[in-house]
Design a protein around this motif. Structure first.
Motif, short mmCIF file in Angstrom:
data_model
loop_
_atom_site.label_atom_id
_atom_site.label_comp_id
_atom_site.label_asym_id
_atom_site.label_seq_id
_atom_site.Cartn_x
_atom_site.Cartn_y
_atom_site.Cartn_z
N PHE A 100 0.61 -1.29 0.07
CA PHE A 100 -0.33 0.17 0.16
C PHE A 100 0.88 1.08 0.56
N ARG A 101 0.25 2.69 -0.74
CA ARG A 101 1.31 3.26 -0.46
C ARG A 101 -0.20 4.76 -0.06
N ARG A 102 0.62 5.51 1.32
CA ARG A 102 0.11 7.40 1.18
C ARG A 102 0.88 8.43 0.61
N ALA A 103 0.69 9.17 -0.35
CA ALA A 103 1.03 9.88 -0.36
C ALA A 103 0.56 11.06 0.05
N PRO A 104 1.28 12.35 -0.24
CA PRO A 104 0.42 12.99 1.07
C PRO A 104 -0.41 14.10 0.49
N GLY A 105 -1.04 14.08 1.30
CA GLY A 105 -2.83 14.32 0.99
C GLY A 105 -3.74 13.80 0.15
N LYS A 106 -3.05 12.47 0.24
CA LYS A 106 -4.00 11.53 -0.23
C LYS A 106 -4.71 10.53 1.02
N PRO A 107 -5.26 9.44 0.97
CA PRO A 107 -5.34 8.30 1.39
C PRO A 107 -4.85 7.28 0.96
N ARG A 108 -4.31 6.17 1.85
CA ARG A 108 -3.44 5.36 1.29
C ARG A 108 -4.36 4.71 -0.02
N GLU A 109 -3.54 3.27 -0.15
CA GLU A 109 -3.91 3.05 -1.58
C GLU A 109 -3.51 1.67 -1.52
N LEU A 110 -4.18 0.66 -2.09
CA LEU A 110 -3.45 -0.31 -2.31
C LEU A 110 -2.54 -0.71 -3.59
N VAL A 111 -1.93 -0.85 -3.82
CA VAL A 111 -0.51 -0.91 -4.52
C VAL A 111 -0.65 -2.07 -5.89
N ALA A 112 -0.79 -3.26 -4.59
CA ALA A 112 -0.08 -4.46 -5.21
C ALA A 112 -0.34 -5.66 -4.37
N TYR A 131 5.50 3.75 1.75
CA TYR A 131 4.88 2.22 1.39
C TYR A 131 4.75 1.17 2.49
N TYR A 132 3.72 0.55 2.99
CA TYR A 132 3.50 -0.16 3.41
C TYR A 132 3.24 -1.30 3.23
N CYS A 133 2.80 -2.39 3.34
CA CYS A 133 2.66 -3.80 3.54
C CYS A 133 1.85 -4.13 4.64
N ASN A 134 0.69 -5.59 4.43
CA ASN A 134 -0.07 -5.66 4.81
C ASN A 134 -0.54 -6.44 4.34
N THR A 135 -1.49 -7.78 5.49
CA THR A 135 -2.28 -8.38 4.58
C THR A 135 -3.03 -7.94 3.18
N ALA A 136 -2.89 -8.57 2.44
CA ALA A 136 -3.77 -8.00 1.50
C ALA A 136 -5.17 -7.54 1.10
N SER A 137 -6.06 -7.96 1.99
CA SER A 137 -7.72 -7.02 3.31
C SER A 137 -7.24 -6.77 4.45
N PRO A 138 -6.49 -5.33 4.60
CA PRO A 138 -5.24 -5.11 5.67
C PRO A 138 -5.55 -4.94 7.50
N ASN A 139 -5.13 -5.59 7.38
CA ASN A 139 -5.89 -5.47 9.11
C ASN A 139 -4.62 -4.15 9.93
N PRO A 140 -5.70 -3.32 10.82
CA PRO A 140 -5.52 -2.19 11.02
C PRO A 140 -4.57 -2.59 12.21
N ASN A 141 -4.07 -3.56 13.22
CA ASN A 141 -3.54 -3.94 13.92
C ASN A 141 -2.04 -4.02 13.23
N TYR A 142 -1.99 -4.08 12.13
CA TYR A 142 -0.80 -4.71 11.56
C TYR A 142 0.56 -3.60 11.20
N TRP A 143 0.15 -2.77 10.50
CA TRP A 143 0.56 -1.62 9.61
C TRP A 143 2.00 -1.37 10.58
N GLY A 144 2.91 -0.65 9.77
CA GLY A 144 4.46 -0.93 10.67
C GLY A 144 4.46 0.79 10.76
N GLN A 145 6.16 0.68 10.61
CA GLN A 145 6.44 2.36 9.97
C GLN A 145 6.42 3.29 8.18
N GLY A 146 6.29 1.54 7.79
CA GLY A 146 6.50 2.06 6.26
C GLY A 146 7.73 3.00 5.53
N THR A 147 8.34 2.84 4.36
CA THR A 147 9.29 2.91 4.03
C THR A 147 8.77 4.25 3.11
#
Length: 115
Positions: A37-49, A93-109
């Motif tokens: 997933f990714r979150r760009a400035p000012g945009k909601p987080r989106e699934l990339v792949a 950019y973040y990874c998560n299970t494809a149906s994201p679990n809110p408890n799994y979000w990391g710091q991202g890169t």
């Protein structure tokens, strides 16, 4: 406790490449569909792949033909190869299970595409 640790981001010029990695622990990795997933400035987080446990993949339209998701079940790691990067790919950019679990979000890169 589930941990997803992303790495591999950085500053790259337009047209460049990066390979992101996400190391998972605390989950039965091989049975989970995983997503980037990714979150760009000012945009909601989106699934990339995303990639299923069997290796089937899907991509959002804006990255098709440029990004490749893969996984190594022995290393409990999912990857995102990003080629021909564009300024619009700038995001955390973040990874998560494809149906994201809110408890799994990391710091991202952070990925920054700029000349």
């Amino acid at each position: 406790q589930v941990q997803l640790v992303e790495s591999g981001g950085g500053l790259v010029q337009p047209g460049g490449s990066l390979r992101l990695s996400c190391a998972a622990s605390g989950i039965i990795f091989r049975i989970n569909s995983m997503g980037w997933f990714r979150r760009a400035p000012g945009k909601p987080r989106e699934l990339v792949a995303d990639i299923t446990s069997g290796g089937s993949t899907s991509y959002t339209d804006s990255v098709k033909g440029r990004f490749t998701i893969s996984r190594d079940n022995l290393k409990n790691t999912v990857y995102l190869q990003m080629n021909n990067l564009k300024p619009d790919d700038t995001a955390v950019y973040y990874c998560n299970t494809a149906s994201p679990n809110p408890n799994y979000w990391g710091q991202g890169t952070q990925v920054t595409v700029s000349s």
